[in-house]
Design a protein around this motif. Structure first.
Motif, short mmCIF file in Angstrom:
data_model
loop_
_atom_site.label_atom_id
_atom_site.label_comp_id
_atom_site.label_asym_id
_atom_site.label_seq_id
_atom_site.Cartn_x
_atom_site.Cartn_y
_atom_site.Cartn_z
N GLY A 26 24.71 4.41 64.07
CA GLY A 26 24.57 5.40 63.01
C GLY A 26 25.26 4.94 61.75
O GLY A 26 25.42 3.74 61.50
N LEU A 27 25.73 5.91 60.95
CA LEU A 27 26.24 5.61 59.61
C LEU A 27 27.74 5.87 59.46
O LEU A 27 28.25 5.86 58.35
CB LEU A 27 25.46 6.42 58.57
CG LEU A 27 24.03 5.92 58.31
CD1 LEU A 27 23.24 6.94 57.51
CD2 LEU A 27 24.07 4.58 57.60
N ASN A 55 22.65 -1.29 62.33
CA ASN A 55 22.59 -0.01 63.03
C ASN A 55 22.03 -0.22 64.43
O ASN A 55 20.88 -0.60 64.61
CB ASN A 55 21.70 0.97 62.26
CG ASN A 55 21.55 2.30 62.98
OD1 ASN A 55 22.44 2.71 63.72
ND2 ASN A 55 20.44 2.97 62.76
N THR A 177 25.97 13.35 64.64
CA THR A 177 24.60 13.48 64.15
C THR A 177 24.51 14.49 63.02
O THR A 177 23.85 14.26 62.00
CB THR A 177 23.66 13.92 65.31
OG1 THR A 177 23.68 12.91 66.31
CG2 THR A 177 22.24 14.11 64.81
N GLU A 180 26.06 13.26 59.64
CA GLU A 180 25.17 12.40 58.84
C GLU A 180 24.23 13.22 57.96
O GLU A 180 23.90 12.83 56.84
CB GLU A 180 24.36 11.48 59.74
CG GLU A 180 25.16 10.34 60.33
CD GLU A 180 24.28 9.28 60.98
OE1 GLU A 180 23.04 9.44 60.98
OE2 GLU A 180 24.84 8.29 61.50
N SER A 271 18.23 -1.59 60.25
CA SER A 271 18.14 -0.54 61.24
C SER A 271 16.81 -0.61 61.98
O SER A 271 15.77 -0.86 61.36
CB SER A 271 18.28 0.84 60.56
OG SER A 271 18.07 1.89 61.48
N TRP A 275 15.88 6.18 58.86
CA TRP A 275 16.81 7.26 58.56
C TRP A 275 16.16 8.31 57.68
O TRP A 275 15.36 7.98 56.78
CB TRP A 275 18.05 6.72 57.83
CG TRP A 275 19.11 6.16 58.73
CD1 TRP A 275 19.71 6.77 59.78
CD2 TRP A 275 19.72 4.87 58.61
NE1 TRP A 275 20.67 5.94 60.33
CE2 TRP A 275 20.69 4.76 59.64
CE3 TRP A 275 19.56 3.80 57.74
CZ2 TRP A 275 21.49 3.64 59.81
CZ3 TRP A 275 20.35 2.68 57.92
CH2 TRP A 275 21.30 2.59 58.94
N LYS A 279 20.05 11.90 54.94
CA LYS A 279 21.19 11.16 55.49
C LYS A 279 21.60 10.03 54.55
O LYS A 279 22.79 9.82 54.28
CB LYS A 279 20.86 10.61 56.87
CG LYS A 279 20.68 11.65 57.94
CD LYS A 279 20.48 11.00 59.31
CE LYS A 279 20.33 12.04 60.41
NZ LYS A 279 20.22 11.42 61.74
N GLN A 303 14.23 -1.50 57.44
CA GLN A 303 13.88 -0.99 58.76
C GLN A 303 13.10 -2.08 59.49
O GLN A 303 12.07 -2.55 59.02
CB GLN A 303 13.05 0.29 58.64
CG GLN A 303 12.85 1.01 59.97
CD GLN A 303 11.52 0.69 60.62
OE1 GLN A 303 10.53 0.41 59.94
NE2 GLN A 303 11.50 0.71 61.94
#
Length: 309
Positions: A26-27, A55, A177, A180, A271, A275, A279, A303
């Motif tokens: 995640g971030l 990610n 979660t 974010e 990632s 996303w 976010k 991505q």
């Protein structure tokens, strides 16, 4: 014969050009990436740095805490680690407590020839320093379900002389979660209140100091809310322990000299999943003051559907 840890570190610090990979599910850990980017640009230990934020979230709508069991989590993270090697990193930082507790059980950890450092040790060290001098003090370990159920932090604390009744372990399911999406939103505030009330039920009102260890990198985005909620529940002054900062400064804290007049830093965010725009907007605004370059890299992340299997 495998290289010793000291050999791995020495080889890394001797290089002029390095690739440093930071990973999280995640971030949360991108705040660590931002701090590191800022430090690298100021301290000039290397001539060129490629900073990769990887990610390791496995599926679009299913993270590690929603995988079926620990064995599956280990297998998925092992695949992610192997995927990281496509970037030819010289150093890997696991900026995620959930992934850190899985790491020692992966096949990758037994074979890797470069330094890999996880965040667990930074948090544990801070907790030991905070509460070791008084058996009346308490530390609340806040983390994901996977992190808390592993008992890794608790076990290391006990091995270092901390008493069991000094430790309160509090899982905060799905809080990362929601953070974010909107760190300052009502959902996050309500969840924090609920989790701090649960933790407070396990804290002796007659105890000494209370510390909250944020053993999920996402939680640092809401440290003020966590501190206020736990203080309200316990009626104590609560001190926050954030291992993120220690990890961010770790690499350059071990550097002895400024070797170059400047450092060129290239930052990439990659990632497997896509996303949500909210976010990206939310987290980039938080890291922008620390590192505009990292915030920009997040806004322009790549991505890659086959980032890992």
């Amino acid at each position: 014969m495998p290289l010793s840890d000291s050999d791995k570190f020495n080889r890394f610090y001797e290089k002029n050009r390095v690739t440093i990979l930071i990973t999280d599910s995640g971030l949360g850990g991108i705040s660590i990436c931002a701090e590191m980017a800022d430090e690298l640009m100021r301290l000039h230990m290397f001539e060129n740095v490629s900073l990769i934020y990887f990610n390791a979230w496995p599926e679009q709508n299913r993270g590690y805490n929603r995988l079926s069991n620990t064995a599956e989590r280990i297998q998925v993270f092992d695949s992610a680690l192997k995927g990281m090697m496509k970037f030819k990193p010289d150093f890997i930082l696991i900026a995620c407590n959930t992934l850190s507790v899985l790491y020692p059980h992966t096949q990758f950890s037994q074979q890797v020839q470069i330094p890999v450092v996880d965040i667990v040790g930074f948090g544990v060290e801070m907790m030991i320093r905070a509460i070791k001098t008084s058996s009346q003090d308490r530390v609340v370990i806040l983390g994901t379900v996977t992190t808390i159920e592993s008992h890794v932090h608790q076990d290391i604390l006990i091995q270092n002389g901390i008493q069991t009744d000094q430790i309160v372990s509090q899982p905060c399911d799905q809080l990362a979660t929601e953070i974010e999406k909107d760190p300052a939103g009502q959902i996050v505030s309500d969840m924090i209140h609920t989790f701090m009330c649960q933790a407070g039920q396990n804290i002796d009102p007659a105890c000494g100091n209370v510390y909250a260890a944020l053993c999920c990198t996402h939680f640092a985005y809401c440290q003020g809310l966590i501190q206020a909620a736990l203080a309200d529940v316990t009626k104590k002054t609560v001190k926050i322990l954030i291992p993120n900062h220690q990890m961010a400064g770790y690499l350059l804290a071990n550097c002895q000299d400024t070797r170059f007049s400047r450092t060129a830093v290239d930052i990439q965010v990659v990632s497997k999943i896509i996303w949500e725009e909210r976010k990206i907007k939310s987290i980039s605004s938080l890291i922008q003051p620390v590192s505009p370059e990292t915030a920009n890299a997040l806004k322009n992340y790549k991505q890659v559907s086959n980032l890992f299997v």
